[in-house]
Design an enzyme around this catalytic site. Structure first.
Site, PDB file in Angstrom:
ATOM      1  N   ASN A  73     -49.103  -6.673  50.940  1.00 24.30           N
ATOM      2  CA  ASN A  73     -49.777  -5.699  51.845  1.00 24.30           C
ATOM      3  C   ASN A  73     -51.170  -6.202  52.270  1.00 24.30           C
ATOM      4  O   ASN A  73     -51.859  -7.098  51.778  1.00 24.30           O
ATOM      5  CB  ASN A  73     -49.768  -4.507  51.081  1.00 24.30           C
ATOM      6  CG  ASN A  73     -51.072  -4.254  50.220  1.00 24.30           C
ATOM      7  OD1 ASN A  73     -52.127  -4.229  50.406  1.00 24.30           O
ATOM      8  ND2 ASN A  73     -50.814  -5.180  48.890  1.00 24.30           N
ATOM      9  N   PHE A 133     -61.868  -4.466  41.058  1.00 22.84           N
ATOM     10  CA  PHE A 133     -62.562  -5.890  41.500  1.00 22.84           C
ATOM     11  C   PHE A 133     -61.771  -6.646  41.915  1.00 22.84           C
ATOM     12  O   PHE A 133     -61.555  -7.793  41.601  1.00 22.84           O
ATOM     13  CB  PHE A 133     -63.402  -6.535  40.227  1.00 22.84           C
ATOM     14  CG  PHE A 133     -64.579  -5.491  39.865  1.00 22.84           C
ATOM     15  CD1 PHE A 133     -65.253  -4.744  40.625  1.00 22.84           C
ATOM     16  CD2 PHE A 133     -64.878  -5.516  38.276  1.00 22.84           C
ATOM     17  CE1 PHE A 133     -66.284  -3.930  40.046  1.00 22.84           C
ATOM     18  CE2 PHE A 133     -66.096  -4.775  37.918  1.00 22.84           C
ATOM     19  CZ  PHE A 133     -66.769  -4.002  38.955  1.00 22.84           C
ATOM     20  N   CYS A 135     -59.053  -6.014  45.034  1.00 21.66           N
ATOM     21  CA  CYS A 135     -58.132  -6.148  46.200  1.00 21.66           C
ATOM     22  C   CYS A 135     -58.680  -7.613  46.868  1.00 21.66           C
ATOM     23  O   CYS A 135     -59.833  -7.867  47.214  1.00 21.66           O
ATOM     24  CB  CYS A 135     -58.629  -5.167  47.215  1.00 21.66           C
ATOM     25  SG  CYS A 135     -57.576  -3.735  46.799  1.00 21.66           S
ATOM     26  N   ASN A 200     -54.258  -7.324  39.720  1.00 17.68           N
ATOM     27  CA  ASN A 200     -54.158  -7.000  41.152  1.00 17.68           C
ATOM     28  C   ASN A 200     -53.494  -7.882  41.903  1.00 17.68           C
ATOM     29  O   ASN A 200     -52.928  -8.541  41.248  1.00 17.68           O
ATOM     30  CB  ASN A 200     -55.742  -6.773  41.718  1.00 17.68           C
ATOM     31  CG  ASN A 200     -55.878  -5.550  42.815  1.00 17.68           C
ATOM     32  OD1 ASN A 200     -54.840  -5.409  43.635  1.00 17.68           O
ATOM     33  ND2 ASN A 200     -56.579  -4.777  42.692  1.00 17.68           N
ATOM     34  N   CYS A 348     -23.956 -27.194  36.294  1.00 18.26           N
ATOM     35  CA  CYS A 348     -25.003 -27.677  35.010  1.00 18.26           C
ATOM     36  C   CYS A 348     -24.781 -29.207  35.451  1.00 18.26           C
ATOM     37  O   CYS A 348     -25.735 -29.931  35.073  1.00 18.26           O
ATOM     38  CB  CYS A 348     -24.273 -27.148  33.851  1.00 18.26           C
ATOM     39  SG  CYS A 348     -22.591 -27.475  33.434  1.00 18.26           S
ATOM     40  N   CYS A 352     -28.259 -31.766  35.872  1.00 22.33           N
ATOM     41  CA  CYS A 352     -28.493 -32.459  34.970  1.00 22.33           C
ATOM     42  C   CYS A 352     -28.436 -33.878  35.297  1.00 22.33           C
ATOM     43  O   CYS A 352     -29.312 -34.776  35.331  1.00 22.33           O
ATOM     44  CB  CYS A 352     -27.608 -32.475  33.496  1.00 22.33           C
ATOM     45  SG  CYS A 352     -28.091 -33.336  32.180  1.00 22.33           S
ATOM     46  N   CYS A 379     -29.133 -35.492  25.213  1.00 22.16           N
ATOM     47  CA  CYS A 379     -29.744 -34.290  25.730  1.00 22.16           C
ATOM     48  C   CYS A 379     -31.305 -33.795  25.203  1.00 22.16           C
ATOM     49  O   CYS A 379     -31.452 -34.223  24.074  1.00 22.16           O
ATOM     50  CB  CYS A 379     -28.828 -33.052  25.604  1.00 22.16           C
ATOM     51  SG  CYS A 379     -29.757 -31.479  25.850  1.00 22.16           S
ATOM     52  N   CYS A 385     -29.686 -26.673  32.471  1.00 19.47           N
ATOM     53  CA  CYS A 385     -28.287 -26.495  32.565  1.00 19.47           C
ATOM     54  C   CYS A 385     -27.871 -24.830  32.311  1.00 19.47           C
ATOM     55  O   CYS A 385     -27.044 -24.201  33.208  1.00 19.47           O
ATOM     56  CB  CYS A 385     -27.228 -27.214  31.880  1.00 19.47           C
ATOM     57  SG  CYS A 385     -27.769 -27.286  30.053  1.00 19.47           S
TER      58      CYS A 385
END
Ligand SMILES: Cc1cc2nc3c(=O)[nH]c(=O)nc-3n(C[C@H](O)[C@H](O)[C@H](O)COP(=O)(O)OP(=O)(O)OC[C@H]3O[C@@H](n4cnc5c(N)ncnc54)[C@H](O)[C@@H]3O)c2cc1C
Ligand SMILES: Cc1cc2nc3c(=O)[nH]c(=O)nc-3n(C[C@H](O)[C@H](O)[C@H](O)COP(=O)(O)O)c2cc1C
Ligand code: SF4
Ligand code: SF4
Ligand code: SF4
Lengths: 421, 457
Positions: A73, A133, A135, A200, A348, A352, A379, A385
């Site tokens: 916005n 404090f 925006c 914010n 997966c 990998c 691994c 994965c």
């Protein structure tokens, strides 16, 4: 039925769900509707010198067909006269004495201006103040909002000015547009803040139109950076809350804001140290009634866990959040694929193979059925994965039995240093 | 000669045929579907649900993982919400009204409702509490959806509630009348338990008017609710109805839910007469009992059929054949009194009758014979006229007259809800409307009795 009441630095509310200072809290009509729907508190749309808003203000990010994953916005603070807001705050408080009304304030960094506005809003009976404090657009150009929120000394002095006259608790709302949130949080503490709230919105440009080459959103063909919020910012906000919660020099209550859409998100923020939460985008997307499930879901969660009061959640996960240097380097998990659940999309494998450690094999059993198997020895337990797998439960990450004693990076460096000693 | 090993296998298959046809949603499917709901404001799906379930709310709660809250939202508005999730004609109700009909495809509201209530059943949740006793009592005759719904609400309002139920279990047609493969008994029984846990006394195996007098009931309670539903099917009034192999559909389905599954129909030719909900259930039930060929005979055309589109589709998928504009004229048996043939006549549609539907008229000389092994009559249900008369209630053709707002009958102390007030242009016989009647009658009774509570307090 668990007790959902909270007390944030002396501000009491029937539940931890507040509306954040934003369009949902623009007027008495809206805030009263929100209280009727069940919201426990509301931080009124930021008051200050009335401004002029642009037409076309919002934009949202849809991701793969899901609407409002992120929201952007370029709206400023309230565009309604201060007297009107004050009158409506007074009326709303009178109708809902047990709900929390917090006035969000933003004025020029001048002691007199702060004194004046604090007195005026406290005269109509607010339960607390929130200093905006944060925006990131419009007001910053005038030395307010995030412009002052990015400078710790300005945060400190302005907080101090407010505290000189304030009779109600003062919350300082921080901007995330800064490298280290704890710097400004500590400045707020030094200034005497009773609580801090975060985050914010984050500087953002929602998009560019492929046909007109205009920014999204645009105002007569021109755009400016806006503030980003909604579900996409939750991890950023959660980290900032957690960083403040675990900082020994920041020992005032926290109000968590950013991407909170349901009771689960709220529980996460509270576990990470927030005393309560504030919500904007989710309410803008679905209306005030979403609070019904927030309250009900939170209550059922607490009941199921046998927790009597929601305040027992506050900060319970903070000690689990630390620095990388304190993580155990000898802890090892590996992926395991449950072939009964796997639907053989092979996502997966390719994740990998192409982008991790090439350890998911595509195999064929004697009957000719294809299946996947992780070569555990290779691994590294990165989780990729399991993250890309579309089927709940098809890949689980398994803890391996410990082979070496726990050792963190810091401990390792320490040990090495003493060896060299 | 009977081959025992073969029939053993067949029986095992038949029993499996009666397991619920439709699987529940998986957690992933429920998550996808619940997140697809737009969470509309003033949502048309809510308006379209006769019990007014807050549909977006219960769906949002599935999405957020608040399944207890979701089930509570459903059951709060509809004490029979778990059964309704399975048997409601959703495309005519909530799903038919979903705004996504205009853009993509409607939300599977029924399936999501089932997902949430299944969770509550599986996790043995007790969702409601009885109200503080107010000293007043209500007697309810009939423990079907209408009676249970009224009992649930009255118990929450603090009334002492007693249900009299003729059968050995409560639940009405949900327990005995709707085929197991659409509605397993355990679902209806969970709803019964939820009501019992509020302190409602359910006296089973007691037929009011026979085991206890109407007068005793009227004297014992501050208010009485008549929720007896409807009775067996009527006679066809044609020759041969007493033959072996001729069944009443309601009884036929009830047997499939209460007795051991038999192999009697394996390989047999079955004709079902009528084309309402009951006919479909009887026909699909026959298919599952192993019948080789099942035909539905209806004297009007497909357009006038009272079964829902989804039921029609379901029957067609079970290979049930439909013979429109065909009426039975004679049941023909063999020497041992077993049905063998069915004589039928072709019909055509004439002028509209009072109900607006065109009346079927026989085409002379169009008689023909169907070879059959069993005939199931599903041409509606008769009324418990005797009991209604014993209460002295105003009625028209057995349909009890009521005040449409309060469900009060001609006797101010007696309320009537559910199928007992359905017919002759009044409402539609659905579980969900029975549930709503029960709720509304409970509130009306509370409205009526409240003042005397305050006086005596
Ligand atoms: C085969 C079949 C399929 C159906 N399918 C559907 C469907 O898919 N969807 C749908 O919405 N509806 C369906 N219906 C309709 C639905 O079942 C009824 O509308 C609903 O059950 C009505 O509820 P009720 O409580 O009024 O009556 P019932 O369910 O009939 O309950 C009445 C109860 O009163 C008891 N009783 C009767 N007389 C006495 C007495 N003298 N003393 C004590 N107890 C007594 C009975 O034993 C029974 O338990 C179907 C009906 C049938 C027959
Ligand atoms: C349109 C819009 C206007 C906002 N205006 C204000 C404001 O006036 N004052 C303020 O402190 N924050 C303002 N915010 C920030 C919100 O209060 C909140 O901090 C932020 O949106 C993150 O929460 P969310 O992810 O729940 O939306 C605004 C946000 C939006 C979307
Ligand atoms: S956890 Fe990482 S390294 Fe291990 S199999 Fe999965 S993707 Fe490969
Ligand atoms: S679809 Fe219609 S009702 Fe919905 S937001 Fe758009 S204009 Fe409003
Ligand atoms: S109408 Fe459809 S999309 Fe809208 S709330 Fe109902 S189920 Fe959801």
């Amino acid at each position: 039925m668990a007790d959902l009441r909270i007390n944030l630095a002396g501000i009491e509310s029937p539940n931890p769900f507040w509306l954040a200072s934003a369009p949902p809290t623009n007027s008495g009509y809206q805030v009263q509707r929100a209280f009727e729907a069940g919201w426990g508190g509301a931080v009124w749309k930021t008051l200050g010198e009335p401004i002029i808003n642009t037409s076309s203000r919002f934009a949202a990010i849809s991701f793969n067909g899901k609407k409002v994953v992120g929201f952007n916005n370029i709206e400023l603070i309230t565009d309604r006269p201060l007297e009107v807001n004050l009158k409506e705050i007074y009326e709303t408080k009178k109708r809902f004495p047990n709900h929390a009304i917090i006035a969000s304030l933003m004025v020029e960094p001048s002691r007199e201006k702060w004194h004046e506005i604090v007195k005026r809003v406290e005269d109509v009976g607010v339960d607390g103040l929130e200093l905006n404090f944060g925006c990131p657009h419009g007001m910053a150009e005038r030395g307010m909002g995030s412009a002052s929120g990015q400078q710790p000394d300005l945060v400190e002095s302005q907080t101090m000015w407010v505290k000189e006259v304030a009779k109600t608790p003062v919350i300082v709302k921080l901007t995330p547009n800064i490298t280290d949130i704890t710097m400004t949080a500590k400045a707020a503490v030094r200034g005497g803040a009773d609580a801090i709230s975060m985050i914010n919105t984050i500087n953002s440009l929602a998009g560019v139109d492929l046909d007109t080459w205009n920014t999204i959103p645009h105002v007569a063909g021109k755009g400016a950076h806006g503030g980003y919020c909604g579900p996409a910012v939750k991890p950023i906000a959660l980290n900032m809350v957690a960083e403040c919660a675990r900082n020994a020099n920041i020992n005032i209550p926290l109000s968590g804001i950013g991407g909170i859409s349901n009771w689960r998100d709220a529980v996460e923020f509270m576990l990470m140290g927030a005393t309560g939460v504030q919500v904007c985008t989710a309410a803008m997307h679905h209306g005030f009634s979403i609070v019904e499930d927030m309250i009900d879901g939170l209550n059922n969660y607490l009941d199921e866990k046998g927790i009597l009061s929601v305040t027992e959640l506050i900060g319970k996960s903070v000690e689990k959040y630390s620095d990388w240097g304190n993580l155990d380097l000898n802890y090892q998990t590996v992926a395991k694929i449950n072939t009964d659940i796997c639907i053989n999309c092979n996502k997966c494998h390719i994740a990998c193979e192409d982008t991790a450690h090439q350890c998911i094999d595509m195999l064929t059993d004697p009957k000719g059925n294809k299946y996947l198997k992780v070569r555990e020895a290779d691994c590294v337990g990165c989780n990729l994965c399991a993250i890309v797998c579309p089927e709940e439960g098809a890949i689980s990450m398994i803890e391996l039995p410990r082979e070496k004693i726990a050792m963190t990076w810091n401990e390792r460096q320490h040990a090495l240093a003493s060896l060299r000693g | 000669m009977r081959d025992d090993s073969k029939s053993f296998v067949s029986l095992a298959i038949l029993n499996r045929n009666f397991e619920e046809v439709k699987a529940g949603l998986s957690p992933a499917a429920a998550m996808d579907e619940s997140n697809r709901c737009l969470y509309c404001y003033d949502a048309p799906c809510i308006q379209a649900c006769p019990t007014g379930i807050n549909i977006p709310s219960f769906i949002k709660k599935i999405a957020s993982g608040n399944l207890k809250g979701s089930a509570t939202t459903i059951m709060e508005a509809n004490p029979i919400g778990a059964s309704c999730a399975r048997v409601c004609p959703t495309e005519e109700l909530c799903e038919g009204a979903c705004v996504l009909n205009h853009s993509t495809k409607p939300i599977m509201i029924g399936d999501l409702q089932r997902y949430a209530t299944d969770w509550a059943i599986k996790n043995e949740q007790i969702l409601f509490k009885a109200g503080e006793k107010n000293g007043m009592s209500v007697g309810i005759i009939g423990g079907g959806p209408a009676g249970l719904s009224a009992a649930r609400e009255l118990a929450r309002l603090g009334y002492d509630v007693t249900i009299y139920e003729a059968k050995s279990k409560a639940g009405g047609l949900n327990t005995y009348g709707i085929v197991s493969f659409r509605l397993p008994q355990k679902v209806a029984q969970w709803e019964v338990e939820q009501v019992e846990k509020l302190g409602v006394q359910i006296k089973t195996n007691i037929t009011v008017g026979r085991d206890i007098s109407v007068n005793e009931i009227l004297e014992t309670y501050d208010s009485v609710i008549l929720a007896i539903g409807m009775s067996k099917g009527p006679m066809l009034q044609i020759e041969g109805e007493e033959l072996k192999g001729v069944y009443d559909a309601i009884q036929f389905v009830e047997d499939s839910k209460t007795k051991e599954i038999t192999d009697e129909l394996i390989g047999k030719r079955v004709v079902v007469i009528g084309a309402g909900n009951t006919a479909i259930d009887a026909a699909t039930c026959s298919v599952r009992l192993g019948a080789e060929n099942v035909k539905i005979l209806y004297r009007r055309s497909q357009k006038e059929m009272t079964a829902y589109e989804f039921e029609f589709e379901f029957a067609k998928q079970d290979n049930v054949e439909f013979r429109w504009l065909t009426a039975p004229t004679r049941l023909i048996g063999d020497s041992i009194g077993q049905i063998r043939q069915l004589e039928c006549i072709k019909m055509k549609l004439g002028d509209p009758g009072i109900d607006g539907r065109r009346r079927p008229v026989p085409i002379e000389g169009s008689e023909f014979i169907l070879e059959v092994d069993a005939v199931i009559k599903a041409i509606g249900q008769t009324r418990y006229l005797e009991l209604i008369d014993a209460f002295g209630l105003e009625q028209h053709k057995g349909v009890v007259k009521i005040n449409l707002e309060t469900y009060q009958t001609s006797n101010p102390k007696v309320y009537a809800v559910g199928d007992v007030i359905f017919g002759e242009g009044q409402g539609e016989a659905m579980v969900v409307s029975a549930a709503q009647h029960g709720k509304k009658a409970a509130y009306a009774i509370h409205q009526q009795l409240k003042n005397s509570i305050i006086e005596t307090a």
